[in-house]
Design a protein around this motif. Structure first.
Motif, PDB file in Angstrom:
ATOM      1  N   GLN A  71      40.861  34.695  34.247  1.00 48.11           N
ATOM      2  CA  GLN A  71      39.817  35.720  34.249  1.00 48.11           C
ATOM      3  C   GLN A  71      38.608  35.262  35.068  1.00 48.11           C
ATOM      4  N   LEU A  72      38.154  34.012  34.857  1.00 50.13           N
ATOM      5  CA  LEU A  72      36.995  33.523  35.583  1.00 50.13           C
ATOM      6  C   LEU A  72      37.280  33.387  37.074  1.00 50.13           C
ATOM      7  N   LEU A  73      38.457  32.905  37.432  1.00 46.70           N
ATOM      8  CA  LEU A  73      38.797  32.823  38.849  1.00 46.70           C
ATOM      9  C   LEU A  73      38.779  34.202  39.485  1.00 46.70           C
ATOM     10  N   GLN A  74      39.366  35.179  38.813  1.00 45.96           N
ATOM     11  CA  GLN A  74      39.392  36.535  39.357  1.00 45.96           C
ATOM     12  C   GLN A  74      37.976  37.114  39.478  1.00 45.96           C
ATOM     13  N   LEU A  75      37.144  36.895  38.474  1.00 46.62           N
ATOM     14  CA  LEU A  75      35.757  37.366  38.535  1.00 46.62           C
ATOM     15  C   LEU A  75      34.992  36.714  39.684  1.00 46.62           C
ATOM     16  N   PRO A 110      44.631  37.843  43.252  1.00 52.83           N
ATOM     17  CA  PRO A 110      45.311  38.879  44.032  1.00 52.83           C
ATOM     18  C   PRO A 110      44.288  39.837  44.656  1.00 52.83           C
ATOM     19  N   ALA A 111      44.340  39.999  45.964  1.00 49.60           N
ATOM     20  CA  ALA A 111      43.318  40.773  46.668  1.00 49.60           C
ATOM     21  C   ALA A 111      43.236  42.210  46.162  1.00 49.60           C
ATOM     22  N   GLY A 112      44.385  42.824  45.936  1.00 50.05           N
ATOM     23  CA  GLY A 112      44.371  44.218  45.481  1.00 50.05           C
ATOM     24  C   GLY A 112      43.701  44.383  44.137  1.00 50.05           C
ATOM     25  N   LEU A 113      44.000  43.480  43.205  1.00 48.36           N
ATOM     26  CA  LEU A 113      43.394  43.545  41.873  1.00 48.36           C
ATOM     27  C   LEU A 113      41.884  43.382  41.962  1.00 48.36           C
ATOM     28  N   LYS A 124      34.407  41.067  45.272  1.00 49.07           N
ATOM     29  CA  LYS A 124      34.603  40.647  46.654  1.00 49.07           C
ATOM     30  C   LYS A 124      35.638  39.535  46.713  1.00 49.07           C
ATOM     31  N   VAL A 125      36.600  39.679  47.613  1.00 47.58           N
ATOM     32  CA  VAL A 125      37.655  38.676  47.753  1.00 47.58           C
ATOM     33  C   VAL A 125      37.098  37.475  48.517  1.00 47.58           C
ATOM     34  N   MET A 126      37.015  36.341  47.817  1.00 46.25           N
ATOM     35  CA  MET A 126      36.569  35.096  48.440  1.00 46.25           C
ATOM     36  C   MET A 126      37.743  34.250  48.910  1.00 46.25           C
TER      37      MET A 126
END
Length: 535
Positions: A261-265, A270-273, A280-282
């Motif tokens: 969850q923290l990585l995604q935040l 996954p770019a689409g998610l 913003k996709v880092m």
């Protein structure tokens, strides 16, 4: 906004995170910040072993997650308790101390993770232990985590062990020795009537160190990525937003739910998610949140004709007061043990070369901790395969850190999981048809005498089966060319410098047993790798 600076920042003070922070702070030249979203662990019920029944539904110390509707379980949702206090889940779990088997870790190595074979990890298991049995080839006695013998052995538990032996499983007094297979009593992460959480084991001895800063009530909001390096963590404490800078590494240890969850935040996943949720996709990393695994169990429950269970000892207030007196005077008895006291590790098929399934025996029966124990004597059993093929995922549902992520377990998705679940239930039924436990049974509460055919057993397990709360795999360790790998063999996030993940989420495959001991080992090994990498 305030800004502070440390050599290392550890996010999550759970089974692995507390071990990492404790070990890193042993070096006085390093400064360490440990962030925990939950409160301190001062509540006495955290430290009294039977207190797991109190914290199981307590939102102060438990994230109390629920899965989405499970498509292969008829749309049921499944409860997933996760620790939210110093010590994390090691402060609220059933305290079972089981490592898994050698081939679990050898498989990790074969999947492209050098340094993670059984021979490689055994020294770290030994390093974490202060085992009541002393030191030998498989056990340590000088580590911080106190590993104790069961403090409550009963006629009912002894009878159950004999029945399993009569059903064809040999007795053992050590599930963590040269082989796991057998039936016997668990060792637990408790001794002298006190839970040995990682907070008590690693953080209490470290509290006097000026280089360790522990912050509770600190909800991590995002990791700041500059270029391709993790440099800062932004967290909320009360109404204040705080930024902390890491000179060396940020180590994410939030567990199989909170770490992805923290990585995604933070824009890693996954770019689409990420785009769907306004993040913003880092750094695109498709495996973040995927590969979720857990043990899924069927429950059997029986009424018995002897007053040998915990049920009758909890029936009235005077009886509960006697239990309390026994605990405080002797540090033994039912209040000094974990949820399950006896286990069997067995083969669902005799042709197998090693055990692939687990049975856990409970000297009580209940329809739920929130409902109390039954008013009559009884026992219950959970039985599950060890190596499920079904895979789920954890995915953010918004860009807000306070919003629980979507958890989808996909239990019984794989046909093989269904077939083995039938076989392990049949094994438990054979045990309960064996003496001496057969003569004690006065009624079958679950699954009921009308459930005996394969189709009936599968329907029952589908409709009523439970999680064993052994979530892992969502930041899986593996080589860079593995599309779903998130970290390398040194637990560094692929493609991002200065960022590691260390907890149950890095397990590429679920181990053969309860996962807490292995999570602590991962923390120990991570701290050692950081030490080597920063020499």
């Amino acid at each position: 906004m305030t800004i502070s600076e440390y050599d290392f920042i550890v996010v999550g003070a759970g089974s692995a995170g507390a071990a990492i922070a404790g070990r890193l702070s042993e070096n006085p030249a390093w400064t360490v910040l440990l962030l925990e979203a939950g409160p301190s662990d001062r509540n006495p019920w955290i430290h009294i072993p039977i207190g797991y029944a109190k914290t199981f539904y307590d939102s102060r110390y438990n994230w109390k997650y629920m899965t989405e509707r499970e498509p292969f379980l008829g749309g049921r949702t499944i409860y997933q308790p996760r620790g939210k206090t110093l010590g994390g889940t090691s402060s609220i779990n059933g305290m079972v101390y089981v490592r898994g088997i050698a081939s679990d870790f050898d498989t990790w190595r074969q999947l492209g993770n050098p340094g993670w074979s059984y021979e490689d990890v055994l020294p770290f298991f030994r390093r974490l232990e202060s085992n009541e049995r002393g030191s030998d080839e498989y056990h340590g006695r000088d580590g911080p985590v106190k590993i104790g013998e069961p403090a409550w052995r009963t006629q009912l538990s002894d009878a159950y062990i004999e029945a399993v032996a009569n059903a064809g499983v040999h007795r053992t007094d050590d599930f963590n020795g040269p082989e796991q297979e057998g039936v016997g009593y668990y060792q637990i992460t408790a001794r002298d009537g006190r839970r040995s959480s990682t907070a008590r084991s690693y953080l209490v001895p470290a509290r006097g160190r000026a280089n360790l800063h522990i912050v509770t009530g600190a909800l991590a909001e995002r990791i700041v990525i500059e270029g391709k390096r993790a440099t800062r963590i932004v967290y909320k404490q009360g109404n204040q937003s705080v930024t902390a800078k890491a000179r060396r590494d940020i180590i994410v240890s939030g567990g199989a739910v909170n770490s992805p969850q923290l990585l995604q935040l933070s824009g890693i996943g996954p770019a689409g998610l990420l785009a769907e949720n306004g993040v913003k996709v880092m750094h695109e990393l498709p495996g973040v949140g995927e590969n979720l695994q857990d043990h899924y169990a069927g429950r059997l429950m029986y009424k018995i004709n002897r007053r040998w269970s915990l049920n009758e000892r909890m029936k009235t207030l005077p009886q509960r007061l006697l239990l309390g007196a026994e605990y405080f005077l002797t540090r033994k008895g039912p209040m000094a043990v974990g949820a399950s006291t006896v286990a069997a590790f067995f083969r669902s098929n005799p042709a197998l070369s090693e055990p692939d399934s687990q049975l856990q025996f409970f000297a009580f029966s209940t329809d739920g901790f929130d409902k109390g124990l039954h008013p009559f004597p009884g026992f219950s059993v959970l039985v599950n395969p060890h190596r499920p093929e079904s895979r789920g995922f954890v995915r953010i549902k918004s860009s807000k850190p306070q919003d629980a992520p979507l958890i989808q377990m996909n239990f019984l998705q794989a046909e093989a999981d269904k077939l083995i679940s039938i076989e392990v239930m049949k094994f438990a039924m054979r045990v309960h048809a064996s003496d001496p436990i057969k003569s004690l049974i006065d009624g079958e509460l679950k699954p009921g005498r009308d459930v005996r055919s394969d189709d009936e057993i599968l329907a029952y397990v589908t409709e009523t089966g439970e999680s064993c709360y052994h979530l892992c795999g969502t930041c899986a360790m593996g080589p860079k060319d593995n599309r779903l790998a998130v970290v390398d063999e040194r637990l560094r996030v692929h493609g991002i410098a200065g960022l590691r993940v260390a907890d149950a989420s890095i397990m590429p495959r679920l181990i053969s047993g309860n996962t807490n001991a292995t999570s602590i080992m991962i923390g120990e090994k991570c701290a050692d790798m950081i030490r080597v990498d920063n020499c």
